[in-house]
Design a protein around this motif. Structure first.
Motif, short mmCIF file in Angstrom:
data_model
loop_
_atom_site.label_atom_id
_atom_site.label_comp_id
_atom_site.label_asym_id
_atom_site.label_seq_id
_atom_site.Cartn_x
_atom_site.Cartn_y
_atom_site.Cartn_z
N LEU A 12 0.83 -1.21 0.00
CA LEU A 12 0.00 0.00 0.00
C LEU A 12 0.86 1.26 0.00
O LEU A 12 0.56 2.23 -0.70
CB LEU A 12 -0.92 0.00 1.22
CG LEU A 12 -1.84 1.22 1.36
CD1 LEU A 12 -2.76 1.35 0.14
CD2 LEU A 12 -2.66 1.13 2.64
N LYS A 13 1.94 1.24 0.77
CA LYS A 13 2.83 2.40 0.82
C LYS A 13 3.40 2.70 -0.57
O LYS A 13 3.50 3.87 -0.97
CB LYS A 13 3.97 2.15 1.80
CG LYS A 13 4.92 3.34 1.96
CD LYS A 13 6.01 3.06 2.97
CE LYS A 13 6.88 4.29 3.20
NZ LYS A 13 7.51 4.79 1.96
N ARG A 14 3.76 1.66 -1.30
CA ARG A 14 4.32 1.88 -2.64
C ARG A 14 3.29 2.49 -3.58
O ARG A 14 3.63 3.33 -4.41
CB ARG A 14 4.85 0.55 -3.20
CG ARG A 14 6.03 0.00 -2.43
CD ARG A 14 6.60 -1.24 -3.11
NE ARG A 14 7.60 -1.90 -2.27
CZ ARG A 14 8.31 -2.96 -2.65
NH1 ARG A 14 8.12 -3.48 -3.87
NH2 ARG A 14 9.19 -3.50 -1.83
N VAL A 15 2.04 2.05 -3.44
CA VAL A 15 0.98 2.63 -4.28
C VAL A 15 0.77 4.10 -3.93
O VAL A 15 0.67 4.96 -4.81
CB VAL A 15 -0.33 1.84 -4.12
CG1 VAL A 15 -1.46 2.53 -4.90
CG2 VAL A 15 -0.16 0.41 -4.62
N LEU A 16 0.70 4.39 -2.64
CA LEU A 16 0.46 5.77 -2.21
C LEU A 16 1.64 6.69 -2.52
O LEU A 16 1.45 7.89 -2.74
CB LEU A 16 0.15 5.80 -0.71
CG LEU A 16 -1.14 5.08 -0.28
CD1 LEU A 16 -1.29 5.13 1.24
CD2 LEU A 16 -2.35 5.69 -0.96
N ASP A 17 2.83 6.14 -2.54
CA ASP A 17 4.03 6.93 -2.83
C ASP A 17 4.22 7.20 -4.32
O ASP A 17 5.08 8.00 -4.71
CB ASP A 17 5.29 6.23 -2.30
CG ASP A 17 5.40 6.30 -0.78
OD1 ASP A 17 4.67 7.11 -0.17
OD2 ASP A 17 6.22 5.55 -0.21
N ALA A 18 3.44 6.55 -5.15
CA ALA A 18 3.61 6.67 -6.60
C ALA A 18 3.46 8.11 -7.06
O ALA A 18 2.63 8.87 -6.53
CB ALA A 18 2.59 5.78 -7.31
N ALA A 236 1.19 2.27 -13.76
CA ALA A 236 2.53 2.65 -13.28
C ALA A 236 2.57 2.72 -11.75
O ALA A 236 3.60 2.41 -11.14
CB ALA A 236 2.93 3.99 -13.87
N SER A 237 1.45 3.09 -11.14
CA SER A 237 1.39 3.21 -9.69
C SER A 237 1.33 1.86 -9.00
O SER A 237 1.85 1.68 -7.88
CB SER A 237 0.18 4.05 -9.28
OG SER A 237 0.26 5.36 -9.80
N LEU A 238 0.70 0.88 -9.64
CA LEU A 238 0.51 -0.43 -9.02
C LEU A 238 1.67 -1.39 -9.23
O LEU A 238 1.90 -2.27 -8.41
CB LEU A 238 -0.79 -1.06 -9.54
CG LEU A 238 -2.07 -0.56 -8.87
CD1 LEU A 238 -3.29 -0.88 -9.72
CD2 LEU A 238 -2.21 -1.15 -7.48
N SER A 247 2.18 -10.57 0.34
CA SER A 247 1.13 -9.57 0.16
C SER A 247 -0.06 -10.17 -0.59
O SER A 247 0.09 -10.85 -1.60
CB SER A 247 1.66 -8.37 -0.63
OG SER A 247 0.60 -7.48 -0.93
N SER A 248 -1.25 -9.87 -0.08
CA SER A 248 -2.48 -10.34 -0.72
C SER A 248 -3.14 -9.24 -1.54
O SER A 248 -4.28 -9.40 -1.99
CB SER A 248 -3.46 -10.85 0.34
OG SER A 248 -3.78 -9.82 1.26
N MET A 249 -2.43 -8.14 -1.76
CA MET A 249 -3.00 -7.05 -2.56
C MET A 249 -3.21 -7.51 -4.00
O MET A 249 -2.33 -8.10 -4.62
CB MET A 249 -2.09 -5.82 -2.56
CG MET A 249 -2.59 -4.70 -3.47
SD MET A 249 -1.51 -3.26 -3.52
CE MET A 249 -1.95 -2.47 -1.97
#
Length: 273
Positions: A12-18, A236-238, A247-249
């Protein structure tokens, strides 16, 4: 033992940091990794020509005529069934496409870079509404519009965005949400915001008044102009959230008219349909 909650927090952090940023427009063959002259990318999980839905087959036929690999839709259908054309999901090539999702080598694609992680994603420019390839149409006017997008819209937009240098996508998306968009089926506000931001650079790089005016008119009239930009921005964000152990994302959800599939971060590149 893998800490699933911690893994999901990292995803989730990686997605939000995109930080998705529009950086270029190029032909698919020149920029999409692994693209080949006899390859068509498509929406959803892997699917063969025989199992494709009617609209997706129509889009394939139109794309083959557009590329000059077939003279008629009938020839295109024979070629598609011959095994000479490689069909692969957009998601296997850091790309996305609307509806049938067909991306062929000569099609102009938006290039979005996630500046936070350095990865890029791609989506073909939007054709507008009505009779369009993404819905399975392949009549001469559909092919003519695709050629215009390749020969006129691509170079005009390319010069403009290269003059601009970069254009952040998150501010456009955030403002459009407050204006009523949901950024997929309704992207009217985002399209107008993008239009307002890129138009000064279109004017600054104008070589041919008619061609630039035609592109401006086309973008302004198309309520889905922003769609490929937001789709590629999401891709690109995901992608940085993929392949995180435990991770189950869900990092991909896609369909092609035949199958619906997902991919899960901690389970690699496997499709679940």
């Amino acid at each position: 033992m893998v800490d699933i909650e911690k893994a999901n927090q990292e995803a989730l952090k990686r997605v939000l940091d995109a930080q998705p940023v529009w950086v270029d427009v190029q032909k698919a063959i020149d920029v999409i990794p692994g693209m080949k002259k006899n390859m068509l990318l498509h929406a959803g999980p892997p699917v063969t020509w025989e199992r494709m839905s009617g609209p997706q087959k129509g889009a394939v036929m139109g794309a083959l005529v557009y590329e000059g690999l077939a003279k008629t839709p009938e020839e295109a259908a024979e070629l598609a069934a011959s095994g000479e054309i490689i069909f692969e999901p957009n998601h296997h090539h850091h790309a996305v496409g609307p509806m049938a999702g067909i991306i062929s080598p000569s099609m102009p694609v938006v290039v979005i870079e996630n500046e936070a992680f350095g990865n890029k994603a791609y989506c073909n420019l939007n054709e507008g509404i009505g009779k369009v390839l993404r819905m399975g149409a392949y009549s001469p006017d559909v092919i003519e519009r695709l050629k215009w997008m390749e020969e006129v819209e691509l170079p005009v937009l390319q010069k403009a965005i290269r003059k601009a240098g970069r254009m952040e996508m998150k501010p456009i998306m955030a403002e459009a949400l407050t204006m009523g968009d949901e950024l997929h089926n309704r992207s009217r506000a985002a399209s107008y915001l993008l239009f307002a931001k890129i138009t000064p650079y279109l004017l600054q790089t104008m070589d041919d008044i008619k061609k630039t005016n035609d592109v401006i008119d086309f973008m302004f009239a198309n309520i889905h102009t922003f769609l490929p930009f937001v789709m590629a921005s999401c891709k690109a964000s995901l992608e940085p959230a993929e392949n995180i152990e435990g991770s189950s994302m869900v990092t991909v959800m896609a369909r092609n008219g035949t199958d619906w599939g997902i991919r899960v971060s901690g389970l690699g590149d496997e499709w679940f349909t």
